[in-house]
Scaffold this active site. Structure first.
Site, PDB file in Angstrom:
ATOM      1  N   ASP A  52      40.910  -8.991  86.473  1.00  0.00           N
ATOM      2  CA  ASP A  52      42.288  -8.565  86.258  1.00  0.00           C
ATOM      3  C   ASP A  52      42.643  -7.344  87.106  1.00  0.00           C
ATOM      4  O   ASP A  52      41.896  -6.358  87.158  1.00  0.00           O
ATOM      5  CB  ASP A  52      42.479  -8.232  84.775  1.00  0.00           C
ATOM      6  CG  ASP A  52      43.884  -7.779  84.450  1.00  0.00           C
ATOM      7  OD1 ASP A  52      44.809  -8.603  84.537  1.00  0.00           O
ATOM      8  OD2 ASP A  52      44.054  -6.585  84.119  1.00  0.00           O
ATOM      9  N   GLU A  73      42.864 -10.923  90.813  1.00  0.00           N
ATOM     10  CA  GLU A  73      44.280 -10.589  90.792  1.00  0.00           C
ATOM     11  C   GLU A  73      44.396  -9.287  91.566  1.00  0.00           C
ATOM     12  O   GLU A  73      43.813  -8.271  91.175  1.00  0.00           O
ATOM     13  CB  GLU A  73      44.805 -10.390  89.368  1.00  0.00           C
ATOM     14  CG  GLU A  73      46.291 -10.028  89.363  1.00  0.00           C
ATOM     15  CD  GLU A  73      46.796  -9.518  88.024  1.00  0.00           C
ATOM     16  OE1 GLU A  73      48.014  -9.597  87.794  1.00  0.00           O
ATOM     17  OE2 GLU A  73      45.977  -9.022  87.217  1.00  0.00           O
TER      18      GLU A  73
END
Length: 581
Positions: free
Chosen positions: A253, A286
């Site tokens: 993330d 990401e």
């Protein structure tokens, strides 16, 4: 790699360990008896060997008189402030299966707590056949790390080694992964190494060097990744998920929030350690920085570091093209969304070093055109892009069916790895608003913070769902009775066509893409050893035509008409086919 964090279960007992370089004294507390002082060791670790402690032993640490959970707890009983538990060995593999090749992945992102009525690992096992029948070949679980309370989106975890007990036990998670593999489904896990949640994180108390005030993130002081033991903490976590739970891959993330220069060190160490343990692991980033260097391939076409990146650029271009929205970060794509869409599908990133108005004119991104399409995960929706809207509303709640079909076609017939958000395969309108389970001043701060955020992005947010209310999470639960054969038929058909036309190409070497634009019509050609994938699309409300004739075995969406020399594409229509090299 030898683990340094968390308890070690040995034949002669359990070795308890805590990295607490800022603590003067640390004790081990068990449910019975008085606290037991721990011995200070090297590098700020405290240790204690307990011959009478076995699997299932509950414990916590005392820093002075302050009880804290083990930051590397493998199992937590009674929420984050409860007892840490010495975890038994996980169930062995029932039937080892070879991993699915990455190019065959059709991904569904799932939130364990809302993907089924029961919201558990065990309940999700009973739904796995649905994904297989749809043509989905892998599932990605949003974070399951232990969080405070019973309800959470997943990004407020504070004990990253412990699956939250609201979803089930570590053994139940291991069985879920096994059950998926037995059906030919791959399984990924979303992990968060850029911040901890605002409640239940005691690392600042015992290890101030875990964080640095030199860099700040949207969640506060940045994690200090220049500290080798801090990086080691997260590397061990990644290896646990891949090795002990047998996940096929991890999605990391918001790595753009990693504090420099330690962030690059962590990215390199994660890739190296994960590939040493599981060479074929799917490692997905990401990264708002669009740092193409982390996606480079070697001479054999294999990833040097990371397998792919979530392509937010492609999402934003698709979203603005389909909806006409242009506020906030969508403004960077609003001037010519069709051009942005063309570049995103042809080259990966829209921003490859160009200035971004949304980022005060700063350049963003690196050249990505040389990368193969499999280096990108494309999507029209995900948890962020739905949940960060005021009402958590999906595209299906606002767009006409033909526009939804158009987006689905571009995702499944394009060569990038496609991803859908839970229920999107059936066109569900079920919202996915942000939710959590805090209390007191923190709860009110979250309410006010969400309202401020939406007022800056959306002109009129209206009445917001209360993120703390149980019914907000309940509204996000999937209505499985609406996953009917009729609702799934369009997705199943396109997934089958992807297997037939696209997979054989992606298994061979990539030679680059060509993009052509005539008016509103976009024409892509992606070259591979096994053939050329061709796709035409008309992302407009008026029909248009192009002098190009698809092959007879192609696939169409919407109103596509061929007259022998020209192709006429109605509004929101497209076609795809394969030509020999």
């Amino acid at each position: 790699m030898t683990t340094r964090f968390g308890p070690v279960l040995r034949p002669d007992g359990t070795l308890f360990r805590l990295w607490a370089p800022d603590a003067k004294r640390v004790s081990l507390a068990l449910p019975e008896g008085d606290p037991i002082p721990m011995r200070a060791g090297q590098e700020g670790f405290f240790e204690l060997m307990r011959p009478d402690a076995r699997a299932g032993q509950r414990y916590r640490f005392l820093i002075g008189d302050q009880p804290i959970p083990d930051p590397a707890s493998r199992r937590q009983e009674g929420d984050v402030m409860g007892w840490s538990v010495v975890r038994a060995d996980l169930p062995p593999l029932r039937r080892p299966t070879p991993p699915r090749p990455w190019h065959e992945v059709v991904l569904a992102e799932l939130h364990v707590g809302t993907a089924t009525p029961e919201g558990s690992f065990e309940a999700l096992i009973g739904r796995l056949d649905h994904f297989v029948d749809c043509g989905i070949t892998a599932i990605e679980l949003m974070p399951v790390a232990d969080f405070p309370g019973r309800r959470n989106w997943g990004y407020d975890g504070v004990l990253p080694f412990a699956p939250d007990e609201a979803y089930g036990s570590p053994a139940a998670l291991r069985v879920l992964v096994d059950a998926a593999h037995e059906r030919g489904l791959g399984v990924m896990l979303d992990v968060v190494y850029n911040h901890f949640g605002p409640e239940g994180n005691f690392l600042p108390l015992i290890a101030r060097r875990f964080f640095t005030e030199a860099h700040h993130t949207p969640w506060g002081a940045a994690i200090d990744l220049e500290q080798p033991l801090v990086r080691r903490f997260f590397v061990e976590n990644a290896l646990m998920w891949l090795g002990e739970y047998d996940f096929d891959g991890l999605r990391f993330d918001a790595v753009h929030a990693f504090a420099p220069p330690g962030g690059d060190l962590l990215l390199a160490e994660l890739a190296e350690a994960c590939r040493a343990l599981k060479p074929e692991a799917w490692l997905v980033l990401e990264n708002d920085h669009n740092a193409a260097r982390w996606l480079e391939r070697d001479g054999d076409g294999q990833p040097r570091f990371y397998t792919a990146q979530w392509n937010d650029d492609a999402h934003h271009a698709l979203h603005v093209t389909a909806t006409g929205e242009g506020s906030g970060y969508y403004a960077d794509y609003a001037e010519d969304p069709v051009a942005a869409l063309g570049r995103a599908l042809a080259e990966g990133f829209v921003y490859q070093g160009e200035a971004s108005a949304h980022r005060d004119g700063q350049p963003r991104g690196e050249v990505s055109a040389r990368l193969p399409p499999q280096a990108f995960v494309n999507f029209a929706q995900n948890h962020d892009q739905i949940g960060n809207r005021p009402l958590g509303d999906r595209l299906a709640a606002a767009l006409e069916p033909e526009r939804l079909a158009f987006l689905r076609f571009l995702l499944l017939m394009g060569p990038a790895i496609p991803m859908v958000f839970q229920g999107e395969e059936a066109g569900l309108e079920t919202p996915f608003p942000f939710f959590c389970d805090f209390s007191g001043d923190l709860a009110e701060a979250v309410r006010q913070g969400r309202a401020r955020e939406f007022s800056e992005f959306f002109a009129t947010a209206g009445e917001l769902p209360d993120p703390l209310a149980p019914e907000t999470m309940e509204a996000a639960r999937l209505p499985w009775e609406r996953m009917t054969p009729a609702a799934l038929a369009a997705f199943q058909t396109l997934a089958a066509q992807r297997r037939r036309l696209v997979w054989p190409l992606l298994a061979t070497a990539y030679h680059g893409a060509e993009l052509r634009r005539e008016g509103a019509i976009l024409s892509w050609r992606w070259g591979f050893d096994a053939g050329v994938l061709c796709l035409l699309a008309n992302p407009d409300v008026v029909p248009s035509e192009i002098q190009l004739q698809p092959r007879q075995d192609g696939v169409t969406a919407g109103d596509a008409v061929f007259d022998g020399t020209h192709t006429r594409l109605g509004p929101w229509s497209a076609c795809a086919w394969v030509e020999p090299t």
